[in-house]
Design a protein around this motif. Structure first.
Motif, PDB file in Angstrom:
ATOM      1  N   GLN A 274       0.851  -1.181   0.000  1.00 52.64           N
ATOM      2  CA  GLN A 274       0.000   0.000   0.000  1.00 52.64           C
ATOM      3  C   GLN A 274       0.893   1.240   0.000  1.00 52.64           C
ATOM      4  O   GLN A 274       1.964   1.239   0.616  1.00 52.64           O
ATOM      5  CB  GLN A 274      -0.916  -0.005   1.227  1.00 52.64           C
ATOM      6  CG  GLN A 274      -1.892  -1.170   1.248  1.00 52.64           C
ATOM      7  CD  GLN A 274      -2.792  -1.191   0.028  1.00 52.64           C
ATOM      8  OE1 GLN A 274      -3.270  -0.153  -0.424  1.00 52.64           O
ATOM      9  NE2 GLN A 274      -3.011  -2.360  -0.538  1.00 52.64           N
ATOM     10  N   PRO A 275       0.484   2.300  -0.680  1.00 51.81           N
ATOM     11  CA  PRO A 275       1.351   3.480  -0.800  1.00 51.81           C
ATOM     12  C   PRO A 275       1.585   4.227   0.514  1.00 51.81           C
ATOM     13  O   PRO A 275       2.535   4.992   0.621  1.00 51.81           O
ATOM     14  CB  PRO A 275       0.612   4.359  -1.798  1.00 51.81           C
ATOM     15  CG  PRO A 275      -0.790   3.896  -1.785  1.00 51.81           C
ATOM     16  CD  PRO A 275      -0.766   2.445  -1.408  1.00 51.81           C
TER      17      PRO A 275
ATOM     18  N   ILE B 100       0.804  -8.368  15.239  1.00 53.38           N
ATOM     19  CA  ILE B 100      -0.065  -7.591  16.130  1.00 53.38           C
ATOM     20  C   ILE B 100       0.286  -7.850  17.588  1.00 53.38           C
ATOM     21  O   ILE B 100       0.272  -6.937  18.406  1.00 53.38           O
ATOM     22  CB  ILE B 100      -1.548  -7.935  15.867  1.00 53.38           C
ATOM     23  CG1 ILE B 100      -1.951  -7.458  14.468  1.00 53.38           C
ATOM     24  CG2 ILE B 100      -2.460  -7.332  16.924  1.00 53.38           C
ATOM     25  CD1 ILE B 100      -3.299  -7.967  14.000  1.00 53.38           C
ATOM     26  N   ASP B 101       0.651  -9.104  17.918  1.00 56.52           N
ATOM     27  CA  ASP B 101       0.890  -9.486  19.302  1.00 56.52           C
ATOM     28  C   ASP B 101       2.361  -9.739  19.637  1.00 56.52           C
ATOM     29  O   ASP B 101       2.679 -10.423  20.587  1.00 56.52           O
ATOM     30  CB  ASP B 101       0.045 -10.707  19.664  1.00 56.52           C
ATOM     31  CG  ASP B 101       0.233 -11.866  18.701  1.00 56.52           C
ATOM     32  OD1 ASP B 101       0.917 -11.696  17.668  1.00 56.52           O
ATOM     33  OD2 ASP B 101      -0.316 -12.955  18.972  1.00 56.52           O
TER      34      ASP B 101
ATOM     35  N   VAL C 216       1.369  -5.960   5.108  1.00 54.59           N
ATOM     36  CA  VAL C 216       2.242  -4.994   5.783  1.00 54.59           C
ATOM     37  C   VAL C 216       1.463  -3.718   6.095  1.00 54.59           C
ATOM     38  O   VAL C 216       0.852  -3.116   5.217  1.00 54.59           O
ATOM     39  CB  VAL C 216       3.477  -4.665   4.915  1.00 54.59           C
ATOM     40  CG1 VAL C 216       4.327  -3.583   5.575  1.00 54.59           C
ATOM     41  CG2 VAL C 216       4.301  -5.920   4.662  1.00 54.59           C
ATOM     42  N   ASN C 217       1.485  -3.310   7.381  1.00 52.20           N
ATOM     43  CA  ASN C 217       0.812  -2.079   7.806  1.00 52.20           C
ATOM     44  C   ASN C 217       1.742  -0.881   7.785  1.00 52.20           C
ATOM     45  O   ASN C 217       1.314   0.237   7.502  1.00 52.20           O
ATOM     46  CB  ASN C 217       0.236  -2.232   9.213  1.00 52.20           C
ATOM     47  CG  ASN C 217      -0.959  -3.143   9.249  1.00 52.20           C
ATOM     48  OD1 ASN C 217      -1.609  -3.394   8.236  1.00 52.20           O
ATOM     49  ND2 ASN C 217      -1.258  -3.665  10.423  1.00 52.20           N
TER      50      ASN C 217
ATOM     51  N   HIS D   4       5.770  -3.812  10.445  1.00 52.88           N
ATOM     52  CA  HIS D   4       4.575  -4.167  11.203  1.00 52.88           C
ATOM     53  C   HIS D   4       3.547  -4.750  10.246  1.00 52.88           C
ATOM     54  O   HIS D   4       3.231  -4.139   9.224  1.00 52.88           O
ATOM     55  CB  HIS D   4       4.009  -2.938  11.918  1.00 52.88           C
ATOM     56  CG  HIS D   4       4.965  -2.352  12.906  1.00 52.88           C
ATOM     57  ND1 HIS D   4       5.031  -2.766  14.207  1.00 52.88           N
ATOM     58  CD2 HIS D   4       5.925  -1.410  12.763  1.00 52.88           C
ATOM     59  CE1 HIS D   4       5.974  -2.095  14.836  1.00 52.88           C
ATOM     60  NE2 HIS D   4       6.545  -1.264  13.974  1.00 52.88           N
ATOM     61  N   VAL D   5       3.037  -5.935  10.592  1.00 53.89           N
ATOM     62  CA  VAL D   5       2.038  -6.598   9.752  1.00 53.89           C
ATOM     63  C   VAL D   5       0.717  -6.708  10.511  1.00 53.89           C
ATOM     64  O   VAL D   5       0.704  -6.717  11.742  1.00 53.89           O
ATOM     65  CB  VAL D   5       2.506  -7.990   9.274  1.00 53.89           C
ATOM     66  CG1 VAL D   5       3.730  -7.868   8.376  1.00 53.89           C
ATOM     67  CG2 VAL D   5       2.786  -8.911  10.426  1.00 53.89           C
ATOM     68  N   GLY D   6      -0.361  -6.814   9.772  1.00 52.82           N
ATOM     69  CA  GLY D   6      -1.700  -6.886  10.358  1.00 52.82           C
ATOM     70  C   GLY D   6      -2.164  -8.306  10.614  1.00 52.82           C
ATOM     71  O   GLY D   6      -3.324  -8.636  10.368  1.00 52.82           O
ATOM     72  N   LEU D   7      -1.274  -9.150  11.115  1.00 51.42           N
ATOM     73  CA  LEU D   7      -1.589 -10.541  11.434  1.00 51.42           C
ATOM     74  C   LEU D   7      -1.055 -10.877  12.818  1.00 51.42           C
ATOM     75  O   LEU D   7      -0.109 -10.249  13.290  1.00 51.42           O
ATOM     76  CB  LEU D   7      -0.927 -11.490  10.420  1.00 51.42           C
ATOM     77  CG  LEU D   7      -1.313 -11.335   8.953  1.00 51.42           C
ATOM     78  CD1 LEU D   7      -0.378 -12.152   8.077  1.00 51.42           C
ATOM     79  CD2 LEU D   7      -2.754 -11.755   8.736  1.00 51.42           C
ATOM     80  N   THR D   8      -1.647 -11.883  13.458  1.00 45.92           N
ATOM     81  CA  THR D   8      -1.126 -12.346  14.742  1.00 45.92           C
ATOM     82  C   THR D   8       0.000 -13.351  14.491  1.00 45.92           C
ATOM     83  O   THR D   8       0.146 -13.866  13.378  1.00 45.92           O
ATOM     84  CB  THR D   8      -2.225 -13.037  15.577  1.00 45.92           C
ATOM     85  OG1 THR D   8      -2.646 -14.218  14.894  1.00 45.92           O
ATOM     86  CG2 THR D   8      -3.402 -12.097  15.825  1.00 45.92           C
ATOM     87  N   ARG D   9       0.756 -13.655  15.523  1.00 41.92           N
ATOM     88  CA  ARG D   9       1.830 -14.641  15.392  1.00 41.92           C
ATOM     89  C   ARG D   9       1.281 -16.018  15.023  1.00 41.92           C
ATOM     90  O   ARG D   9       1.865 -16.729  14.216  1.00 41.92           O
ATOM     91  CB  ARG D   9       2.654 -14.707  16.675  1.00 41.92           C
ATOM     92  CG  ARG D   9       3.474 -13.444  16.888  1.00 41.92           C
ATOM     93  CD  ARG D   9       4.404 -13.552  18.036  1.00 41.92           C
ATOM     94  NE  ARG D   9       3.655 -13.644  19.295  1.00 41.92           N
ATOM     95  CZ  ARG D   9       4.206 -13.630  20.486  1.00 41.92           C
ATOM     96  NH1 ARG D   9       5.506 -13.527  20.607  1.00 41.92           N
ATOM     97  NH2 ARG D   9       3.480 -13.707  21.561  1.00 41.92           N
TER      98      ARG D   9
END
Length: 118
Positions: free
Chosen positions: A9-10, A28-29, A67-68, A78-83
């Motif tokens: 994402q840009p 996330i965690d 990727v966030n 930082h990614v928008g997923l849990t471990r």
């Protein structure tokens, strides 16, 4: 700009061509591992994350769309997923992914007569 899961994402702070190898990946965690490889290919961008230690590590492919943000100063992604989501990815089992059945042991497989070479 990317409209698919396979593109960055840009707004995340990543510039094409930036080397992300060695960056820490933060779920996330908490921390999940480090970037081992990555690709910036259009509509096929991804990260390969080493989620383990030394020889027992597992490599997981993450689409760039997960990727966030990218922090270049701290070398963190930082990614928008849990471990758990990263360590245990769901795999689709469709017709293209099913295992081909092999003949029983000791049974010969004869070539298809239509495939003969002349």
């Amino acid at each position: 700009m990317s409209d698919t899961i396979w593109g960055y994402q840009p707004t995340i702070g990543h510039a094409t061509g930036t080397d992300l190898i060695g960056y820490t990946v933060e779920a996330i965690d908490g921390s999940i591992g480090k970037v081992d490889k990555h690709s910036d290919d259009v509509a096929a961008a991804y990260l390969v994350v080493d989620t383990g230690v030394w020889i027992f590590g597992q490599h997981v492919l993450l689409p760039a769309g997960t990727v966030n943000s990218v922090d270049h100063d701290e070398q963190k992604i930082h990614v928008g997923l849990t471990r758990d989501q990263i360590r245990s990815p769901r795999v689709r089992q469709g017709p293209a992914h099913r295992r081909r059945r092999l003949p029983p042991a000791g049974r010969r497989v004869l070539p298809d007569p239509a495939m003969r070479l002349t």
